[in-house]
Design a protein around this motif. Structure first.
Motif, mmCIF file in Angstrom:
data_model
loop_
_atom_site.group_PDB
_atom_site.id
_atom_site.type_symbol
_atom_site.label_atom_id
_atom_site.label_comp_id
_atom_site.label_asym_id
_atom_site.label_seq_id
_atom_site.Cartn_x
_atom_site.Cartn_y
_atom_site.Cartn_z
ATOM 1 N N ALA A 82 0.831 -1.202 0.000
ATOM 2 C CA ALA A 82 0.000 0.000 0.000
ATOM 3 C C ALA A 82 0.868 1.256 0.000
ATOM 4 O O ALA A 82 0.549 2.248 -0.672
ATOM 5 N N THR B 15 1.053 4.134 -2.870
ATOM 6 C CA THR B 15 0.861 5.550 -2.583
ATOM 7 C C THR B 15 1.976 6.378 -3.209
ATOM 8 O O THR B 15 1.727 7.433 -3.805
ATOM 9 N N VAL C 139 -4.537 -4.094 -3.149
ATOM 10 C CA VAL C 139 -3.697 -3.053 -2.552
ATOM 11 C C VAL C 139 -4.492 -1.759 -2.548
ATOM 12 O O VAL C 139 -5.123 -1.399 -3.554
ATOM 13 N N ASP C 140 -4.505 -1.063 -1.413
ATOM 14 C CA ASP C 140 -5.258 0.186 -1.302
ATOM 15 C C ASP C 140 -4.874 1.144 -2.420
ATOM 16 O O ASP C 140 -3.697 1.488 -2.585
ATOM 17 N N THR C 141 -5.869 1.578 -3.189
ATOM 18 C CA THR C 141 -5.609 2.535 -4.258
ATOM 19 C C THR C 141 -6.471 3.779 -4.137
ATOM 20 O O THR C 141 -6.171 4.805 -4.724
#
Length: 316
Positions: free
Chosen positions: A260, A264, A296-298
């Motif tokens: 993550a 970023t 994955v945090d997007t």
């Protein structure tokens, strides 16, 4: 290290003892309207630690001295007694889903920090992780201090030792393996931060409301990079608060966190078309290794000042 960063280290790195509490309360008294302080603890299943943190802040910084005006725990959907323990210790507790309900909440720390701006009122917002053990009020007074005494400072991170398994300096594995190389290679002006991913920091609201918030683990790196580009290095600082003891994640959780954070950084390096990423890890099962794939945090939330409800609240 860049010469600019070496100079910054001498000007913008302090110890919590550099600003005694009486100096900070005097600074607040001199301009009470511009120095209100909100402390926010994002919490998910932290019943074992959140109460002691809340009790310490309330006793040391709200009752003995008047440094903190507002103490909130934002519950991310805990299934244990986190909310009850925090409330009993003296915090106001707000559930994540009760804030800005027209936008459905997604899981993630950054999501909670972003929403907290809608239910706090302090001109200075201080974030503190809710899993800290042996908590000291210096985590709050130390990071808030430069914002109260220096109008040019807008964003202050805590720095500390992070012991792991009894060994000093062995914690912060994602910092050393992922975040620090990324910052040194792509944002070398941020290479002087000792704990760039630390969850304890204080920021002026006028800056926070201008920044986008990654919804997950990338929030700390994202805010730091975007703050650099928004207000410049000299508006950023760090304060030594001693030692940070907390619950450590296992290797797989660290892998997801690292992915993550890398994502970023990737978004900030290129805003062009990127495939939706995933991270595959392996666990041993009865018949060998089994792949487990995680998104994955997007997603990122926009700057809070672009939200109509926030603008209306502050206009009123």
């Amino acid at each position: 290290m860049l010469e600019e960063v070496e100079r910054w280290l001498t000007r913008r790195s302090w110890s919590s003892g550099d600003r005694p509490l009486d100096r900070l309360t005097d600074a607040r008294a001199a301009d009470p309207r511009r120095t209100t302080v909100s402390v926010v603890l994002p919490a998910l299943n932290e019943e074992a630690t959140v109460g002691a943190i809340v009790a310490t802040i309330r006793r040391e910084l709200m009752e003995k001295v008047r440094l903190v005006d507002e103490l909130l725990v934002i519950d991310s959907g805990s299934t244990d007694a986190t909310a009850a323990v925090a409330r009993a210790a003296g915090a106001r507790v707000v559930h994540r889903d009760a804030i800005l309900p027209r936008i459905p909440a997604v899981p993630g720390k950054g999501e909670v920090l972003w929403r907290s701006l809608l239910v706090t009122s302090g001109e200075i917002v201080c974030f503190v992780d809710a899993d800290l053990r042996d908590f000291s009020a210096d985590f709050v007074s130390g990071t808030v201090g430069p914002l109260l005494t220096d109008p040019d400072v807008q964003f202050v991170k805590a720095m500390y030792d992070r012991p792991l398994g009894g060994e000093a300096g062995q914690g912060g594995r994602v910092t050393e393996l992922v975040a620090r190389p990324l910052l040194n290679l792509h944002w070398p002006r941020l290479a002087g931060f000792v704990q760039p991913l630390g969850g304890e920091y204080a920021v002026r609201r006028i800056l926070l409301e201008r920044l986008p918030f990654p919804v997950g683990y990338g929030v700390e790196l994202g805010l730091l990079v975007d703050a650099l580009h928004t207000v410049g290095l000299d508006a950023l600082g760090q304060v030594d608060v001693g030692v940070r003891v907390h619950r450590h994640q296992d290797g797989r959780a660290l892998g997801r966190m690292a992915a993550a954070i890398y994502r970023t950084a990737q978004l900030r390096l290129s805003r062009g078309h990127l495939v939706r990423p995933a991270l595959t890890q392996f666990e041993r099962g009865e018949d060998g290794f089994v792949p487990r794939t995680h998104p994955v945090d997007t997603e990122e939330r926009p700057p809070m000042r672009e939200i109509a409800e926030y603008a209306a609240r502050w206009a009123a």
